[in-house]
Design a protein around this motif. Structure first.
Motif, short mmCIF file in Angstrom:
data_model
loop_
_atom_site.label_atom_id
_atom_site.label_comp_id
_atom_site.label_asym_id
_atom_site.label_seq_id
_atom_site.Cartn_x
_atom_site.Cartn_y
_atom_site.Cartn_z
N MET A 1 -4.21 20.90 38.32
CA MET A 1 -5.08 21.30 39.42
C MET A 1 -5.32 22.80 39.32
SD MET A 1 -4.13 19.38 43.03
CE MET A 1 -2.69 20.34 43.22
N ASN A 2 -6.54 23.18 39.15
CA ASN A 2 -6.86 24.60 39.05
C ASN A 2 -6.77 25.29 40.39
OD1 ASN A 2 -7.28 24.26 36.36
ND2 ASN A 2 -9.49 24.01 36.53
N ASN A 3 -7.36 24.70 41.43
CA ASN A 3 -7.28 25.26 42.77
C ASN A 3 -6.17 24.55 43.52
OD1 ASN A 3 -9.54 26.87 42.27
ND2 ASN A 3 -10.94 25.25 42.91
N PRO A 4 -5.29 25.31 44.18
CA PRO A 4 -4.22 24.65 44.93
C PRO A 4 -4.81 23.70 45.97
CG PRO A 4 -3.86 27.03 44.84
CD PRO A 4 -5.23 26.76 44.29
N GLN A 5 -4.27 22.52 46.04
CA GLN A 5 -4.70 21.52 47.00
C GLN A 5 -3.51 21.06 47.82
OE1 GLN A 5 -7.79 19.43 47.37
NE2 GLN A 5 -8.68 21.27 46.48
N ILE A 6 -3.79 20.73 49.06
CA ILE A 6 -2.83 20.01 49.87
C ILE A 6 -3.20 18.55 49.73
CG2 ILE A 6 -1.93 19.63 52.20
CD1 ILE A 6 -1.35 22.46 51.06
N LEU A 7 -2.26 17.75 49.28
CA LEU A 7 -2.49 16.32 49.12
C LEU A 7 -1.68 15.58 50.19
CD1 LEU A 7 -2.17 16.13 45.24
CD2 LEU A 7 -4.27 16.28 46.60
N PHE A 8 -2.40 14.94 51.09
CA PHE A 8 -1.75 14.11 52.10
C PHE A 8 -1.72 12.68 51.56
CE2 PHE A 8 -3.52 17.51 54.84
CZ PHE A 8 -2.36 17.89 55.49
N VAL A 9 -0.54 12.19 51.25
CA VAL A 9 -0.38 10.83 50.76
C VAL A 9 -0.08 9.95 51.96
CG1 VAL A 9 0.92 9.30 49.23
CG2 VAL A 9 0.45 11.66 48.52
N LYS A 67 0.34 22.69 60.35
CA LYS A 67 0.87 24.04 60.20
C LYS A 67 1.59 24.18 58.86
CE LYS A 67 3.78 27.49 62.33
NZ LYS A 67 4.97 27.75 63.12
N LEU A 68 2.35 23.16 58.49
CA LEU A 68 3.04 23.16 57.20
C LEU A 68 2.01 23.25 56.06
CD1 LEU A 68 5.70 22.68 55.57
CD2 LEU A 68 5.16 20.23 55.72
N ALA A 69 0.94 22.47 56.17
CA ALA A 69 -0.12 22.50 55.15
C ALA A 69 -0.75 23.89 55.06
CB ALA A 69 -1.18 21.45 55.46
N LEU A 70 -1.05 24.48 56.20
CA LEU A 70 -1.65 25.81 56.22
C LEU A 70 -0.74 26.85 55.55
CD1 LEU A 70 -3.22 25.78 59.79
CD2 LEU A 70 -4.47 25.96 57.62
N GLY A 98 -11.58 22.11 53.25
CA GLY A 98 -11.83 21.53 51.94
C GLY A 98 -10.74 21.72 50.91
N SER A 99 -9.66 22.36 51.28
CA SER A 99 -8.58 22.57 50.31
C SER A 99 -7.53 21.47 50.39
CB SER A 99 -7.93 23.94 50.52
OG SER A 99 -7.30 24.00 51.78
N HIS A 100 -7.95 20.30 50.89
CA HIS A 100 -7.01 19.18 50.97
C HIS A 100 -7.72 17.89 50.59
CE1 HIS A 100 -9.08 18.52 54.76
NE2 HIS A 100 -8.49 17.35 54.85
N LYS A 101 -6.90 16.93 50.20
CA LYS A 101 -7.40 15.58 49.89
C LYS A 101 -6.44 14.57 50.48
CE LYS A 101 -9.86 16.84 45.76
NZ LYS A 101 -10.23 16.59 44.43
N ILE A 102 -7.01 13.43 50.83
CA ILE A 102 -6.22 12.30 51.30
C ILE A 102 -6.06 11.34 50.13
CG2 ILE A 102 -6.14 10.32 52.89
CD1 ILE A 102 -5.97 12.98 54.38
N VAL A 103 -4.83 10.90 49.90
CA VAL A 103 -4.54 9.87 48.91
C VAL A 103 -4.06 8.66 49.70
CG1 VAL A 103 -3.10 9.19 46.97
CG2 VAL A 103 -3.89 11.57 47.16
N TYR A 104 -4.80 7.57 49.60
CA TYR A 104 -4.48 6.35 50.35
C TYR A 104 -3.83 5.32 49.44
CZ TYR A 104 -5.26 1.91 52.77
OH TYR A 104 -5.10 0.66 53.33
N LEU A 105 -2.61 4.93 49.79
CA LEU A 105 -1.88 3.91 49.04
C LEU A 105 -2.18 2.55 49.68
CD1 LEU A 105 1.53 5.76 48.61
CD2 LEU A 105 -0.45 5.74 47.07
#
Length: 162
Positions: A1-9, A67-70, A98-105
């Motif tokens: 990942m080039n740009n840091p992302q917050i990934l919410f799984v 807050k943790l993500a921020l 836009g610096s986050h993505k949702i990953v849905y299992l």
């Protein structure tokens, strides 16, 4: 990942969030956080006696995760949590711009129920699984992966879609 992302799984209990999230964070070399660790004691007590959480119960918890993500926007992070409703995911992504993505299992009730039967020492009883599926609003803007494969294959699929 080039740009840091917050990934919410996200996914219902038993979908493998902790297993997948841990592996994903290791592969990406970013911090991992289990959202369950941030529930207040009152939420854990409620769930442990079989009472589903309501939106009010979740509000403060979701704000804590946001807050943790921020705090990790410069490093990226994997944060696992159920986030079953769209409005919960909005709270999680608040101010992340836009610096986050949702990953849905994604998995069937039958598969996940079988997993929960095998799981020991978790505060959420398997009797609440039906309420989680009833509450689930499937995200349409997420990285969606089937949990009907090995954890390593799931993580490889996620990384391909990042």
């Amino acid at each position: 990942m080039n740009n840091p992302q917050i990934l919410f799984v996200m996914g219902v209990s038993g979908s493998g969030k902790t297993t997948i999230g841990t592996l994903l964070a290791q592969k990406l070399n970013i911090p991992f956080f289990d959202g369950d660790d941030f529930h207040p004691a009152s939420n854990i007590k409620k769930m442990s006696v079989g009472i589903p959480l309501n939106d009010d119960d979740r509000q403060g918890w979701l704000e804590r995760l946001n807050k943790l993500a921020l705090e990790h926007t410069t490093t990226g992070a994997v944060i696992v949590c159920s986030a079953l409703k769209e409005k919960y995911r909005v709270i999680l992504g608040n101010q992340l711009e836009g610096s986050h993505k949702i990953v849905y299992l994604e998995g069937s009730y039958e598969l996940i129920n079988d997993r929960l039967i095998q799981r020991k020492n978790h505060f959420m009883p398997k009797g609440l699984l039906r309420s989680q599926f009833d509450t689930l609003e499937i995200p349409h803007d997420a990285i969606t992966v089937s949990i009907d494969q090995s954890p390593e294959a799931i993580v490889a699929d996620i990384i391909k879609m990042l």
